[in-house]
Write an enzyme that holds these catalytic residues in place. Structure first.
Site, mmCIF file in Angstrom:
data_model
loop_
_atom_site.group_PDB
_atom_site.id
_atom_site.type_symbol
_atom_site.label_atom_id
_atom_site.label_comp_id
_atom_site.label_asym_id
_atom_site.label_seq_id
_atom_site.Cartn_x
_atom_site.Cartn_y
_atom_site.Cartn_z
ATOM 1 C CB SER A 160 4.568 11.610 5.447
ATOM 2 O OG SER A 160 3.324 12.230 5.665
ATOM 3 C CE LYS A 185 4.176 7.129 7.658
ATOM 4 N NZ LYS A 185 2.910 6.801 6.985
ATOM 5 C CG ASN A 242 5.467 6.261 4.141
ATOM 6 O OD1 ASN A 242 5.144 5.829 5.228
ATOM 7 N ND2 ASN A 242 5.095 7.454 3.699
ATOM 8 N NE ARG A 290 -7.109 -17.012 -38.427
ATOM 9 C CZ ARG A 290 -6.762 -16.459 -39.599
ATOM 10 N NH1 ARG A 290 -6.733 -17.184 -40.693
ATOM 11 N NH2 ARG A 290 -6.491 -15.189 -39.670
#
Length: 448
Positions: free
Chosen positions: A278, A284, A286, A317
């Site tokens: 972080s 952290k 993550n 088409r």
């Protein structure tokens, strides 16, 4: 200048895979147009539908190195489709107007659709490789952690003990079903198109079906029973298949990121210095790959739905639904390539904390073994009564913040039937893993 996340110089290799981007690139798409025109000329020359001299000259000039990209872009913008622009360049490069026989009896959509199928073949080959690697990684985890207890979870609450190997084998079984689906769909979807204006090959007076058969043989594709210009189930099937694969990859990402939570901390994405850190909270770690998987598969699902919208085509088409595929098909392949790549990265380096798994089973002071206790008491006092009794004793254990075994071991209706040692056996997670090991072995054996 790249504007999409797939082609971004910064994010491109996180959200997709370079090999898959190459499959759906302008260069490879145009190369496929040339491959088809080259094959068509060869077959028609061999059948005597066009002069052999013309066929040889066209083949000689179906080279990507001869494409003028600025001219191709300008002509495509003018006409609305690139095929005529490519054929114009082939024709111009051929001597003595022999290039006039290029694209003989074909229509734009024949070349476009067949090129897309050739690209799908290359893209699905990459998907197959990735699924094989993911399956092998899951198999290795299932085998290694076959008997490692971890708590099962229901409605995000602790349920009953399973094993981490069982958890991995359960997901592996789904991946192996995808591998089976892929083999089953190939004969249906790897089918070329050559039908002319309305699909009936009315443009060729002779050798029409022989041309179609020879062209598909030359390209290594299945010959269609009938033209499929506006019957687009095969394209949508590929999208649906990739959407299903994405769902399984999302399941992996969901469980990993939940198990990475600080309060759980049972598994982790592979570690690299600074990865998942972080900008403001140094502690952290993550999840990263899980996030990209989640984002990719969510958008890919929308593209799968768009491919089903493209099936609603008008007459022989269509006026617009077809072009949906031009947008969604490359994107779904590229996004799924990124999700597959990130999943391989996670599984091959997954960090597993078996000690934390065991500690988490003990968090409830034995409450997660209430089913085992109920079933153990059932033969003595009846299953239904045992359920209600154990339910009440679990509430008591929670209220008094005491281990369940201590509450059970002093209850007179229980102690007159079973000993404390028997109760402790009922409350031991390793004794109540059911057929987890057997099921893991069955999944692994089915892969051989």
């Amino acid at each position: 200048m790249a504007a999409t996340i797939i082609d971004s110089r910064i994010f491109g290799d996180m959200f997709s895979d370079a090999r898959m981007r190459a499959v759906w690139s302008d260069e490879n798409r145009t190369a496929k147009y040339l491959d088809i025109e080259r094959a068509l000329a060869k077959v028609q020359g061999r059948l005597g539908i066009i002069p052999q001299e013309a066929a040889d000259e066209i083949v000689r000039n179906c080279e990507l190195s001869q494409i003028d990209w600025a001219q191709l872009k300008a002509k495509t913008e003018q006409i609305g489709y690139p095929i005529i622009a490519v054929v114009n360049q082939i024709n111009a490069n051929c001597r003595d107007k022999l290039g006039e026989y290029c694209h003989w009896g074909a229509t734009t959509q024949d070349i476009t659709d067949t090129a897309a199928v050739l690209q799908m073949r290359e893209g699905l080959a990459l998907v197959e490789q990735d699924l094989d690697e993911i399956g092998d990684a899951l198999a290795a985890l299932a085998k290694k952690y076959r008997d490692t207890p971890v708590i099962g979870r229901s409605n995000l609450q602790q349920a009953t003990p399973i094993t981490f190997g069982y958890k991995m084998a359960s997901i592996l079984a789904g991946i192996d079903r995808h591998r089976e689906r892929l083999q089953q769909l190939k004969p249906r979807v790897l089918m070329g198109e050559f039908g002319g204006a309305s699909g009936t090959l009315s443009s060729l007076e002779k050798g029409a079906m022989e041309t179609q058969a020879g062209l598909m043989q030359e390209l290594g594709l299945a010959q269609p029973l009938i033209s499929w210009h506006t019957v687009r189930d095969t394209i949508a099937e590929v999208g649906a298949f990739l959407g299903l694969v994405g769902g399984s990859l999302g399941k992996i990402a969901m469980d990993v990121k939940l198990m990475m939570q600080t309060e759980v901390a049972e598994v982790f994405e592979p570690f690299a210095p600074g990865r998942g850190s972080s900008s403001t909270m140094p502690q952290k770690r993550n999840p990263i790959s899980c996030l990209y998987i989640h984002a990719n598969i969510s958008v890919a699902r929308q593209h799968a739905a768009a491919l089903m919208d493209a099936m609603v085509a008008d007459h022989e088409r269509s006026t617009g639904p077809w072009e949906i595929e031009w947008v969604s098909l490359p994107d779904i392949f590229c996004l799924m390539s990124g999700a597959l790549k990130q999943t391989k990265f996670i599984l091959k380096g997954l960090e597993v904390d078996a000690g934390r798994m065991r500690a988490n089973i003990a968090l409830t002071n034995g409450l997660v073994m209430s089913e085992a206790v109920m079933m153990g008491l059932g033969p003595y006092i009846g299953r239904e009564y045992a359920h209600d009794l154990v339910y009440d004793l679990c509430r008591e254990a929670i209220a008094k913040d005491r281990p369940l075994i201590e509450i059970l071991a002093v209850h007179p209706e229980i102690t007159k039937h079973v000993t404390r040692a028997q109760l402790e056996a009922m409350c031991e997670p390793a004794n109540h893993l059911g057929q987890a090991g057997v099921m893991v072995d069955r999944v692994l054996a089915a892969r051989r």
